[in-house]
Enzyme design. Structure first.
Site, short mmCIF file in Angstrom:
data_model
loop_
_atom_site.label_atom_id
_atom_site.label_comp_id
_atom_site.label_asym_id
_atom_site.label_seq_id
_atom_site.Cartn_x
_atom_site.Cartn_y
_atom_site.Cartn_z
N GLN A 20 1.39 -6.41 3.43
CA GLN A 20 0.76 -5.68 4.53
C GLN A 20 0.12 -6.64 5.54
O GLN A 20 -0.62 -7.55 5.14
CB GLN A 20 -0.31 -4.72 4.02
CG GLN A 20 -0.77 -3.77 5.13
CD GLN A 20 -1.94 -2.89 4.76
OE1 GLN A 20 -3.02 -3.40 4.45
NE2 GLN A 20 -1.76 -1.59 4.82
N PRO A 74 -2.57 -0.54 -1.00
CA PRO A 74 -3.13 -1.87 -0.73
C PRO A 74 -4.66 -1.79 -0.77
O PRO A 74 -5.24 -0.89 -0.17
CB PRO A 74 -2.65 -2.17 0.70
CG PRO A 74 -2.34 -0.85 1.31
CD PRO A 74 -1.95 0.07 0.18
N MET A 75 -5.28 -2.70 -1.50
CA MET A 75 -6.76 -2.72 -1.53
C MET A 75 -7.24 -4.17 -1.53
O MET A 75 -6.99 -4.92 -2.48
CB MET A 75 -7.27 -1.98 -2.77
CG MET A 75 -7.12 -0.47 -2.70
SD MET A 75 -7.86 0.38 -4.09
CE MET A 75 -6.64 0.11 -5.37
N ASP A 111 -7.60 10.57 -2.46
CA ASP A 111 -8.23 11.37 -3.52
C ASP A 111 -7.28 11.85 -4.60
O ASP A 111 -7.50 12.91 -5.19
CB ASP A 111 -8.96 12.59 -2.92
CG ASP A 111 -9.94 12.20 -1.83
OD1 ASP A 111 -10.43 11.06 -1.86
OD2 ASP A 111 -10.22 13.05 -0.96
N CYS A 149 -7.40 0.32 8.74
CA CYS A 149 -8.63 -0.33 8.28
C CYS A 149 -9.81 0.03 9.18
O CYS A 149 -9.74 -0.13 10.40
CB CYS A 149 -8.44 -1.85 8.24
SG CYS A 149 -9.93 -2.68 7.70
#
Ligand SMILES: Cc1cc2nc3c(=O)[nH]c(=O)nc-3n(C[C@H](O)[C@H](O)[C@H](O)COP(=O)(O)O)c2cc1C
Length: 343
Positions: free
Chosen positions: A81, A27-28, A215, A112
């Protein structure tokens, strides 16, 4: 309530973990909208998650918040989300979303790091208040049933208080069915490196699927992390933002053991231009939409030749035609070099 507990503890495994090592699109906020999720699905993402949506906004039926809940059937399996810090409001929001939208699962945001969210007890703030985290997860699991609930955590608030194992065990007990672990602390934000040793400790501590995150920028890295930690799946954020075709590359590598050829530059440009055209078609407004896509274009430029020059050009582009001109000039300058490398 005994019957609720039974529903929760006998929940079947989420189907996308059965005989599969699922690749999740992370999720972004501002990135994983319906268009990008659909594009990633086309490129081989197995599971997608909306950007985080405010439970308070849903609870109050805020029109703008409700827009974030929109998705197309082709995006399934899809998770919505939610974030928030009030267990009652979160539970009510979860019930409403599960009823209205019937997502494949709801995901709780416990990671977050943004102050606006943290200061209202949301996101990573719950990592330092385990009793509240437990109340939130319990309330949502029961309110959303039979819709499954998963959670996304960071490894802790700061280095001195890494508590992912405790948090994950608590979440498992509440009936959460899978946990994504971003291997950074809240204090790290997005800097430094993700700690995959802690992710491995979480895998060893719980029986539900653990999804590793942080990453992952190549198929080889995914394979290595899988072997080192035993995660049941992986989640890609920025790596997918720069190269959504990474999902196909990872799947191919996991299945064949061969490193796939890099996506040709011309195909990358075709993809990027299509993404922008879809965004314009959806909004019906060109200059504003393309200006809004600039940060996305910057992300795409990572890994491309002459990225610095491209970023300068992207900083002023505001039409699809302007983007086409940049693409053509870039291809003309670099496609030959690419061909030479490939032959
Ligand atoms: C622009 C941006 C927005 C993000 N928004 C969210 C979000 O809404 N919910 C969430 O759980 N994580 C969010 N994250 C964190 C990512 O899901 C992911 O955990 C993090 O980027 C680490 O993964 P990566 O190294 O693959 O990028 C966001 C990250 C970025 C870069």
């Amino acid at each position: 309530m005994a019957w609720d507990r039974d529903v929760v503890s006998f929940a079947p495994m989420l189907p996308w973990f059965q005989n599969r090592f699922p690749l999740y699109l992370a999720p972004m906020a501002g990135v994983t909208d319906t268009i990008f999720r659909q594009l990633c699905k086309e490129q081989g993402a197995d599971v997608v998650v909306t950007e985080f949506v405010s439970a308070e906004g849903i609870f109050r039926k805020n029109a703008r918040t409700l827009e974030y809940l929109e998705f197309e059937e082709c995006e399934r399996p899809l998770g919505i989300q939610l974030f928030g810090g009030n267990p009652d409001h979160l539970a009510e929001a979860a019930r409403m979303v599960a009823d209205w939208k019937q997502p494949d699962f709801l995901d709780l945001n416990f990671g977050c790091p943004v102050n606006k969210v943290v200061c209202k007890n949301g996101g990573s703030s719950l990592l330092r208040d385990c009793p509240l985290l437990e109340r939130v997860a319990t309330a949502v699991v029961h309110a959303a049933a039979p819709c499954p609930v998963t959670a996304k955590i960071r490894i802790g608030w700061d280095r001195a208080s890494v508590n992912a194992v405790t948090t994950a065990r608590l979440l498992e007990q509440t009936g959460v069915q899978a946990i994504a672990v971003h291997g950074r602390t809240k204090e790290q934000g997005y800097s430094g490196e993700a700690d995959w040793e802690v992710i491995a400790q979480v895998v060893a501590a719980v029986s539900i699927p653990v999804i590793g995150n942080g990453d992952l920028t190549s198929a080889a890295i995914v394979q290595r992390r899988r072997e080192e930690t035993g995660v049941a799946g992986v989640m890609l954020g920025r790596g997918a933002m720069s190269a959504p075709w990474i999902f196909r590359e990872i799947r191919e590598y996991l299945e064949t053991g061969f490193v796939p050829e890099p996506k040709p530059l011309a195909d990358q440009w075709a993809f990027i231009r299509r993404h922008c055209a879809l965004a314009v078609a959806r909004s019906g407004e060109e200059p504003h939409t393309i200006a809004g896509m600039r940060s996305r274009l910057m992300a795409y430029s990572r890994g491309m030749p002459a990225a610095k020059q491209l970023r300068e050009q992207f900083s002023t582009v505001s039409t699809l035609e302007g983007l086409a001109a940049i693409a053509e000039a870039h291809l003309e300058a670099h496609a030959e070099a690419e061909l030479a490398v490939l032959t």
